[in-house]
Scaffold this active site. Structure first.
Site, PDB file in Angstrom:
ATOM      1  N   TRP A 185      -8.933   4.899  -0.434  1.00  0.00           N
ATOM      2  CA  TRP A 185      -9.512   5.592  -1.584  1.00  0.00           C
ATOM      3  C   TRP A 185      -8.586   5.381  -2.767  1.00  0.00           C
ATOM      4  CZ3 TRP A 185      -8.257   7.868   3.041  1.00  0.00           C
ATOM      5  CH2 TRP A 185      -7.040   8.559   3.095  1.00  0.00           C
ATOM      6  N   CYS A 191       0.829  -1.211   0.000  1.00  0.00           N
ATOM      7  CA  CYS A 191       0.000   0.000   0.000  1.00  0.00           C
ATOM      8  C   CYS A 191       0.858   1.254   0.000  1.00  0.00           C
ATOM      9  CB  CYS A 191      -0.941  -0.002   1.207  1.00  0.00           C
ATOM     10  SG  CYS A 191      -2.010   1.452   1.251  1.00  0.00           S
ATOM     11  N   GLU A 240      -4.568   3.415 -10.398  1.00  0.00           N
ATOM     12  CA  GLU A 240      -5.190   2.116 -10.134  1.00  0.00           C
ATOM     13  C   GLU A 240      -6.321   1.846 -11.114  1.00  0.00           C
ATOM     14  OE1 GLU A 240      -5.655   0.964  -5.769  1.00  0.00           O
ATOM     15  OE2 GLU A 240      -5.521   3.156  -5.660  1.00  0.00           O
ATOM     16  N   ARG A 257       0.075   4.447   3.147  1.00  0.00           N
ATOM     17  CA  ARG A 257       0.114   4.057   4.549  1.00  0.00           C
ATOM     18  C   ARG A 257       0.402   5.196   5.511  1.00  0.00           C
ATOM     19  NH1 ARG A 257       4.312  -0.463   4.604  1.00  0.00           N
ATOM     20  NH2 ARG A 257       4.549  -0.034   2.383  1.00  0.00           N
TER      21      ARG A 257
END
Length: 376
Positions: free
Chosen positions: A267, A79, A272, A82
Site C-alpha cells: 500500500w 522497501c 510516494e 518490510r
C-alpha cells in the site's frame, strides 16, 4: 537468491547455478518453517537435483513458493514496509506444472491481473477500503525461453502521458512511450483526454504470442481524488491517484527459479505519491501549481529563502494523506513507515545479523532528519 529489484531474466542460467541456489533456499525453508525441519531437507534436495539435471529446472511446491515470496519481500532492499513480510497473500497462477507456461494465454493472464486488483482491496465493516499485500505468481522461465511472459506496464495501474504539439505532456511524462505503444496496438484514448487517464494493460503470455492490449474494468481501479481542507483551490487541479501500487515489471527469483511475471502490491506511503509521482520534475511537476493554489510566491521567482517549494511539498503530502484518510483507503505516513522500518531493522539485526537496505530508497523523500530512519 533475491533479485526482486532487477527487471531482467537470466534465461541461460546453468544447471549448476540452479542447483546451488535451490540448495541454499531449501536449507533456509526447511530450517525456518517446514514441519519436518532440517531432517526433511535431504530427500527433497535429492529430488530437485535429479529434476534439474534431467530437465534443466524443477517445479516448486506451493508451500515453497509461498515461503519464497515472503523471503523475497523480506530481503527486498528498497522497501520500507518490510515489517509486514510474513503477511503477504500469494496467488499461485503457475498452473499444475512448470510446462503450463507454454499453454497459458493472454486472456487468462489479463483476467488474473484484474482479480489481483479487485482482491487487493476489501471493504471493512465501517466502510473503509483496506489494501492488503498480494503477489500473483505466473509460470516460471523454462529452458529455451527468452522472457517467457511479461506485463509491459511497470505497474498494473498507470496513467497515460500524451505528447502535445507544443512539446509539453498532458498526464504522466514517464509513460509517454507506453501510451504511444498502447495507441499503436489499437487503444483509443478518451475523447476528452485528462492528466489521469488509466492506461490499458499490455500482456504477452509467451515469447511468440502477440501482445494483448486491453483496458482494465472500472471496478478494478480504485481512484482517490486529492483535495486539501485548508486550500480549496487545490481541488481546481483535479488531482487523483490510484489506491493500489501493484508493480509488475520485475523478476521474482526464488531458489534458482525465475518468475518473470509476478505482480506485487503493498500500500502507498504518502510521500510516494505526493513527493515523487506528483512533484518530481520528470513526472507531474506539480509544485508550481500547488504553490499557486496556496497563494505562495512563484517558485521560479528566484527567492529560495522563502522555502515556498518545501511548504508546497509538505501541503501536497498533507492533501494526499488527508484525501486517502477521508476516502477510507489504506495509506501510511512517512513517519510511521520510518519508525516501523527502524524497529524492523533492529529486529532483523538481532535475529539474522544483517538486513539488505538501499538507504537512498528507504529514506523518505520528505521529512529529512525528522524521520528516525535518517539516523540509521
Amino acid at each position: 537468491m533475491d533479485k526482486t529489484n532487477l527487471p531482467l531474466c537470466d534465461a541461460a542460467r546453468s544447471k549448476h547455478d540452479i542447483i546451488a541456489e535451490a540448495g541454499e533456499f531449501l536449507e533456509e525453508y526447511y530450517r525456518d518453517c517446514h514441519p519436518l525441519g532440517p531432517a526433511g531437507l535431504q530427500p527433497r534436495l535429492l529430488q530437485v537435483v535429479e529434476e534439474v539435471r534431467k530437465k534443466g529446472y524443477y517445479f516448486q511446491t506451493p508451500d515453497e513458493l509461498a515461503y519464497g515470496v515472503k523471503l523475497a519481500w523480506r530481503n527486498s532492499a528498497r522497501c520500507i514496509m518490510r515489517v509486514q513480510w510474513r503477511n503477504i497473500q500469494v496467488r499461485d497462477a503457475r498452473g499444475p506444472d512448470a510446462e503450463y507456461g507454454r499453454r497459458i494465454t493472454n486472456d487468462e493472464m489479463f483476467d488474473t491481473c484484474v482479480r489481483h486488483l479487485r482482491e487487493a482491496v476489501t471493504e471493512a465493516s465501517n466502510g473503509s477500503k483496506v489494501v492488503s499485500s498480494h503477489m500473483t505468481v505466473f509460470p516460471q522461465i523454462l529452458p529455451g525461453d527468452d522472457f517467457g511472459r511479461r506485463i509491459w506496464n511497470a505497474q498494473l495501474v498507470r496513467f497515460a502521458g500524451y505528447r502535445l504539439d507544443d512539446g509539453t505532456v498532458l498526464g504522466d511524462p514517464a509513460h509517454v512511450e507506453l501510451t504511444d505503444i498502447c495507441v499503436g496496438l489499437g487503444w483509443k484514448p478518451p475523447a476528452a483526454r485528462t492528466a489521469f487517464d488509466v492506461l490499458p494493460l499490455i500482456i504477452q503470455a509467451n515469447d511468440n504470442a502477440p501482445p494483448l492490449c486491453r483496458e482494465l474494468p472500472a471496478d478494478a481501479v480504485l481512484l482517490v481524488p486529492i483535495t486539501h481542507p485548508e486550500y480549496p483551490r487545490l481541488a481546481d487541479l483535479q488531482l487523483k491517484w490510484h489506491a493500489v501500487p501493484a508493480i509488475s515489471a520485475f523478476t521474482l527469483d526464488i531458489g534458482g527459479i525465475q518468475y518473470p511475471c509476478a505482480p506485487f502490491n503493498g500500500w502507498y506511503m504518502d510521500a510516494e505519491i505526493a513527493c515523487r509521482n506528483l512533484a518530481d520534475p520528470q513526472r507531474y511537476d506539480l509544485l508550481p501549481a500547488v504553490a499557486a493554489a496556496m497563494g505562495l510566491p512563484d517558485l521560479d521567482g528566484g527567492n529560495s529563502h522563502d522555502l515556498a517549494r518545501d511548504r508546497a511539498l509538505v501541503e501536497l503530502a498533507v492533501a494526499v494523506l488527508g484525501s486517502f484518510d477521508s476516502a477510507g483507503v489504506t495509506m501510511v505516513d512517512h513517519h510511521t513507515a520510518s519508525d516501523s522500518f527502524t524497529r524492523h531493522f533492529q529486529k532483523e539485526m538481532d535475529e539474522r545479523g544483517f538486513i539488505p537496505a538501499d538507504w537512498v530508497w528507504i529514506t523518505p523523500p520528505i521529512g529529512g532528519s525528522a524521520n528516525s530512519v535518517f539516523h540509521q
